[in-house]
Design an enzyme around this catalytic site. Structure first.
Site, mmCIF file in Angstrom:
data_model
loop_
_atom_site.group_PDB
_atom_site.id
_atom_site.type_symbol
_atom_site.label_atom_id
_atom_site.label_comp_id
_atom_site.label_asym_id
_atom_site.label_seq_id
_atom_site.Cartn_x
_atom_site.Cartn_y
_atom_site.Cartn_z
ATOM 1 N N PHE A 87 -27.704 -9.776 72.190
ATOM 2 C CA PHE A 87 -26.299 -10.211 72.141
ATOM 3 C C PHE A 87 -26.105 -11.446 71.253
ATOM 4 O O PHE A 87 -25.520 -11.375 70.173
ATOM 5 C CB PHE A 87 -25.833 -10.454 73.585
ATOM 6 C CG PHE A 87 -24.573 -11.241 73.731
ATOM 7 C CD1 PHE A 87 -23.447 -10.962 72.965
ATOM 8 C CD2 PHE A 87 -24.498 -12.279 74.669
ATOM 9 C CE1 PHE A 87 -22.272 -11.696 73.119
ATOM 10 C CE2 PHE A 87 -23.342 -13.009 74.822
ATOM 11 C CZ PHE A 87 -22.236 -12.731 74.052
ATOM 12 N N ILE B 123 -42.696 -10.602 70.304
ATOM 13 C CA ILE B 123 -43.094 -12.004 70.063
ATOM 14 C C ILE B 123 -44.450 -12.311 70.697
ATOM 15 O O ILE B 123 -45.039 -13.348 70.417
ATOM 16 C CB ILE B 123 -42.041 -13.033 70.567
ATOM 17 C CG1 ILE B 123 -41.765 -12.901 72.076
ATOM 18 C CG2 ILE B 123 -40.759 -12.942 69.770
ATOM 19 C CD1 ILE B 123 -41.022 -14.104 72.659
ATOM 20 N N THR C 290 -30.932 -22.465 78.284
ATOM 21 C CA THR C 290 -29.746 -22.188 79.097
ATOM 22 C C THR C 290 -29.438 -23.335 80.054
ATOM 23 O O THR C 290 -30.352 -24.062 80.471
ATOM 24 C CB THR C 290 -29.985 -20.888 79.904
ATOM 25 O OG1 THR C 290 -29.003 -20.785 80.937
ATOM 26 C CG2 THR C 290 -31.357 -20.868 80.580
ATOM 27 N N ASP C 291 -28.169 -23.444 80.433
ATOM 28 C CA ASP C 291 -27.785 -24.449 81.445
ATOM 29 C C ASP C 291 -28.452 -24.168 82.797
ATOM 30 O O ASP C 291 -28.551 -25.062 83.643
ATOM 31 C CB ASP C 291 -26.254 -24.515 81.598
ATOM 32 C CG ASP C 291 -25.588 -23.200 81.981
ATOM 33 O OD1 ASP C 291 -26.282 -22.160 82.110
ATOM 34 O OD2 ASP C 291 -24.344 -23.192 82.149
ATOM 35 N N GLU C 292 -28.939 -22.925 82.987
ATOM 36 C CA GLU C 292 -29.509 -22.574 84.294
ATOM 37 C C GLU C 292 -30.789 -23.338 84.602
ATOM 38 O O GLU C 292 -31.210 -23.412 85.752
ATOM 39 C CB GLU C 292 -29.783 -21.063 84.371
ATOM 40 C CG GLU C 292 -28.520 -20.250 84.236
ATOM 41 C CD GLU C 292 -28.635 -18.873 84.863
ATOM 42 O OE1 GLU C 292 -29.466 -18.682 85.759
ATOM 43 O OE2 GLU C 292 -27.869 -17.991 84.439
ATOM 44 N N TYR D 153 -35.578 -16.138 86.477
ATOM 45 C CA TYR D 153 -35.179 -16.209 85.063
ATOM 46 C C TYR D 153 -35.125 -17.669 84.609
ATOM 47 O O TYR D 153 -35.741 -18.049 83.598
ATOM 48 C CB TYR D 153 -33.808 -15.542 84.860
ATOM 49 C CG TYR D 153 -33.094 -15.965 83.595
ATOM 50 C CD1 TYR D 153 -33.565 -15.582 82.344
ATOM 51 C CD2 TYR D 153 -31.952 -16.778 83.651
ATOM 52 C CE1 TYR D 153 -32.917 -15.987 81.172
ATOM 53 C CE2 TYR D 153 -31.303 -17.190 82.494
ATOM 54 C CZ TYR D 153 -31.787 -16.793 81.262
ATOM 55 O OH TYR D 153 -31.147 -17.201 80.108
ATOM 56 N N ALA E 179 -36.438 -20.263 85.919
ATOM 57 C CA ALA E 179 -37.744 -20.929 85.978
ATOM 58 C C ALA E 179 -38.562 -20.629 84.723
ATOM 59 O O ALA E 179 -39.236 -21.508 84.174
ATOM 60 C CB ALA E 179 -38.502 -20.483 87.231
ATOM 61 N N LYS F 243 -37.329 -19.860 81.776
ATOM 62 C CA LYS F 243 -36.707 -20.564 80.642
ATOM 63 C C LYS F 243 -37.073 -22.052 80.685
ATOM 64 O O LYS F 243 -37.323 -22.672 79.648
ATOM 65 C CB LYS F 243 -35.181 -20.387 80.677
ATOM 66 C CG LYS F 243 -34.693 -18.969 80.427
ATOM 67 C CD LYS F 243 -35.071 -18.423 79.067
ATOM 68 C CE LYS F 243 -34.326 -19.100 77.936
ATOM 69 N NZ LYS F 243 -34.666 -18.452 76.617
ATOM 70 N N ASN G 18 -22.658 -19.994 79.910
ATOM 71 C CA ASN G 18 -22.488 -18.536 79.807
ATOM 72 C C ASN G 18 -21.706 -18.152 78.552
ATOM 73 O O ASN G 18 -20.589 -18.631 78.348
ATOM 74 C CB ASN G 18 -21.695 -18.011 81.017
ATOM 75 C CG ASN G 18 -22.582 -17.779 82.218
ATOM 76 O OD1 ASN G 18 -23.647 -18.386 82.335
ATOM 77 N ND2 ASN G 18 -22.141 -16.918 83.106
HETATM 78 P P1 NAD Z 1 -30.175 -10.291 75.354
HETATM 79 O O1 NAD Z 1 -30.878 -9.786 76.567
HETATM 80 O O2 NAD Z 1 -28.893 -9.671 74.933
HETATM 81 O O3 NAD Z 1 -31.154 -10.232 74.096
HETATM 82 C C1 NAD Z 1 -32.517 -10.502 74.173
HETATM 83 C C2 NAD Z 1 -33.190 -9.827 72.989
HETATM 84 O O4 NAD Z 1 -34.592 -10.158 73.036
HETATM 85 C C3 NAD Z 1 -33.095 -8.289 73.026
HETATM 86 O O5 NAD Z 1 -32.685 -7.815 71.764
HETATM 87 C C4 NAD Z 1 -34.519 -7.840 73.340
HETATM 88 O O6 NAD Z 1 -34.838 -6.602 72.769
HETATM 89 C C5 NAD Z 1 -35.324 -8.980 72.748
HETATM 90 N N1 NAD Z 1 -36.647 -9.115 73.369
HETATM 91 C C6 NAD Z 1 -36.953 -9.122 74.688
HETATM 92 N N2 NAD Z 1 -38.279 -9.255 74.865
HETATM 93 C C7 NAD Z 1 -38.826 -9.359 73.628
HETATM 94 C C8 NAD Z 1 -40.143 -9.538 73.147
HETATM 95 N N3 NAD Z 1 -41.175 -9.636 73.992
HETATM 96 N N4 NAD Z 1 -40.349 -9.603 71.812
HETATM 97 C C9 NAD Z 1 -39.309 -9.496 70.949
HETATM 98 N N5 NAD Z 1 -38.037 -9.324 71.345
HETATM 99 C C10 NAD Z 1 -37.797 -9.261 72.666
HETATM 100 O O7 NAD Z 1 -29.995 -11.849 75.614
HETATM 101 P P2 NAD Z 1 -28.858 -12.849 75.113
HETATM 102 O O8 NAD Z 1 -27.800 -12.916 76.123
HETATM 103 O O9 NAD Z 1 -28.520 -12.554 73.704
HETATM 104 O O10 NAD Z 1 -29.671 -14.221 75.187
HETATM 105 C C11 NAD Z 1 -30.423 -14.661 74.065
HETATM 106 C C12 NAD Z 1 -31.084 -15.981 74.411
HETATM 107 O O11 NAD Z 1 -30.098 -16.939 74.787
HETATM 108 C C13 NAD Z 1 -32.046 -15.878 75.587
HETATM 109 O O12 NAD Z 1 -33.165 -16.694 75.302
HETATM 110 C C14 NAD Z 1 -31.260 -16.439 76.757
HETATM 111 O O13 NAD Z 1 -32.109 -17.031 77.699
HETATM 112 C C15 NAD Z 1 -30.388 -17.460 76.059
HETATM 113 N N6 NAD Z 1 -29.104 -17.763 76.704
HETATM 114 C C16 NAD Z 1 -28.223 -16.752 76.970
HETATM 115 C C17 NAD Z 1 -26.982 -17.067 77.534
HETATM 116 C C18 NAD Z 1 -25.954 -15.995 77.812
HETATM 117 O O14 NAD Z 1 -24.908 -16.301 78.383
HETATM 118 N N7 NAD Z 1 -26.155 -14.764 77.395
HETATM 119 C C19 NAD Z 1 -26.670 -18.386 77.852
HETATM 120 C C20 NAD Z 1 -27.610 -19.384 77.566
HETATM 121 C C21 NAD Z 1 -28.809 -19.057 76.982
#
Ligand code: NAD
Length: 308
Positions: free
Chosen positions: A11, A60, A123-125, A147, A149, A151, A176
């Site tokens: 996303f 990764i 994340t803020d979490e 989750y 923990a 991060k 979020n």
């Molecule tokens: P998402 O789940 O939509 O995307 C995660 C992506 O990582 C996916 O495309 C997945 O295929 C890929 N992925 C997972 N495991 C992998 C691996 N081992 N190797 C390579 N690729 C891998 O998540 P998102 O909502 O886009 O969040 C992205 C980042 O932002 C995350 O690190 C999340 O912790 C952080 N974050 C998200 C939010 C939110 O509201 N969505 C808020 C704060 C922080």
């Protein structure tokens, strides 16, 4: 600049890739993504064949692959993660594996190959819940679900590489996100789709849990700013101050879609459900950033996107 974006088919990562290609005509982007259930090539629609972009399907945790890609990169931006709290409660193993060990693999490769920037997306979490006031970057980490923990573990590892190896790490912690290309397991896209289909909207508990909501494009602008101008070793909170209870978000979605509030269905609360998150964002604001979309503007755009 050559930038390796991991998790760039998810996303936020995919929105960031689109953003970079639009905004920085001198940047070349390599997207590395394992395409788990959460990632999709469709999220990179229109840029898969872009002359300044290359997509690599891979993990990764694959040290050889990661080393090869990091060797050509000036900067690494690590979005790759297991990201859904409910799934981490059902089973934490993939969260530890990708979010902690995967980040460690990337950090090792970045350290060995030498990069100018390593931006760890957090994340803020990681701060845990806050009933009054807001968390600043100096507050201790107190994650309360698996989750969060993992991060927090990744954040601490990244900080340790900065301290012990002088790896130029910066960390962002965002509230979020919502907007285009979010997986429909997450609250806002799920509720938009349910409302549009006339299906129930399952609200945890009494719907009083508070989250701060940011439009993904505003987050991408902030991440880009921190990538280029953030100080090494620093953490930057990114928040919108748009605090809403889950029930308020649900009602706003029903209103935007034009569906009845009769669709609201209160269900058993999430285990250990944090009551409220809120961020002090003075540090990123001092870099010259502020959100541009109100919650309502962003929701209207998001509803239009999912309608299409
Ligand atoms: P998402 O789940 O939509 O995307 C995660 C992506 O990582 C996916 O495309 C997945 O295929 C890929 N992925 C997972 N495991 C992998 C691996 N081992 N190797 C390579 N690729 C891998 O998540 P998102 O909502 O886009 O969040 C992205 C980042 O932002 C995350 O690190 C999340 O912790 C952080 N974050 C998200 C939010 C939110 O509201 N969505 C808020 C704060 C922080």
């Amino acid at each position: 600049m050559q930038i390796l974006v991991t998790g760039g088919a998810g996303f936020i990562g995919s929105n960031f890739v689109h953003y970079l290609l639009d905004e920085h005509k001198d940047d070349d982007i390599v997207t590395l993504d394992a395409l788990t259930y959460a990632g999709s090539r469709d999220n990179l629609d229109g840029v898969l064949d872009h002359p300044r972009h290359e997509f690599i399907e891979g993990d990764i945790r694959d040290r050889d692959l990661v080393t090869e890609l990091v060797a050509d990169a000036d900067a690494v931006v690590n979005f790759a993660a297991e990201s859904h709290v409910d799934r981490s409660i059902e089973g934490a193993e993939p969260f530890v594996s990708t979010n902690v060990q995967g980040t460690q693999t990337l950090l090792d490769a970045a350290n060995d190959e030498g990069v100018e920037r390593f931006l760890q997306i957090s994340t803020d979490e990681v701060y845990g819940q806050v009933l009054d006031g807001k968390f600043s970057e100096e507050d201790p980490l107190n994650p309360r679900n698996p989750y969060a923990a993992t991060k927090a573990g990744a954040d601490l590892l990244a900080q340790s590489y900065e301290t012990t190896h002088d790896l130029p790490v910066v960390i962002t912690r965002t509230c979020n996100n919502f907007g285009p290309r979010q997986h429909p397991e997450k609250l806002i896209p799920k509720f938009i789709q349910n409302a549009a289909n006339g299906d129930p909207l399952p609200v945890y508990g009494d719907g009083s849990n508070v989250r701060e909501w940011i439009y993904v494009e505003d987050n991408c602008r902030a991440l880009d700013l921190v990538l280029r101008e953030g100080d090494v070793g620093e953490v930057y909170n990114i928040g919108s101050h748009a605090e809403k209870t889950n029930l308020e978000v649900t009602e706003a979605i029903l209103d935007a879609v034009g569906a009845s509030e009769d669709l609201i269905e209160f269900v058993e609360d999430r285990a250990g459900h944090d009551q409220r998150y809120a961020l002090d964002t003075s540090k990123i604001e001092a870099l010259g950033w502020e959100p541009t979309y109100t919650f309502q503007e962003a929701l209207d755009r998001t509803v239009d996107y999912y309608r299409e």
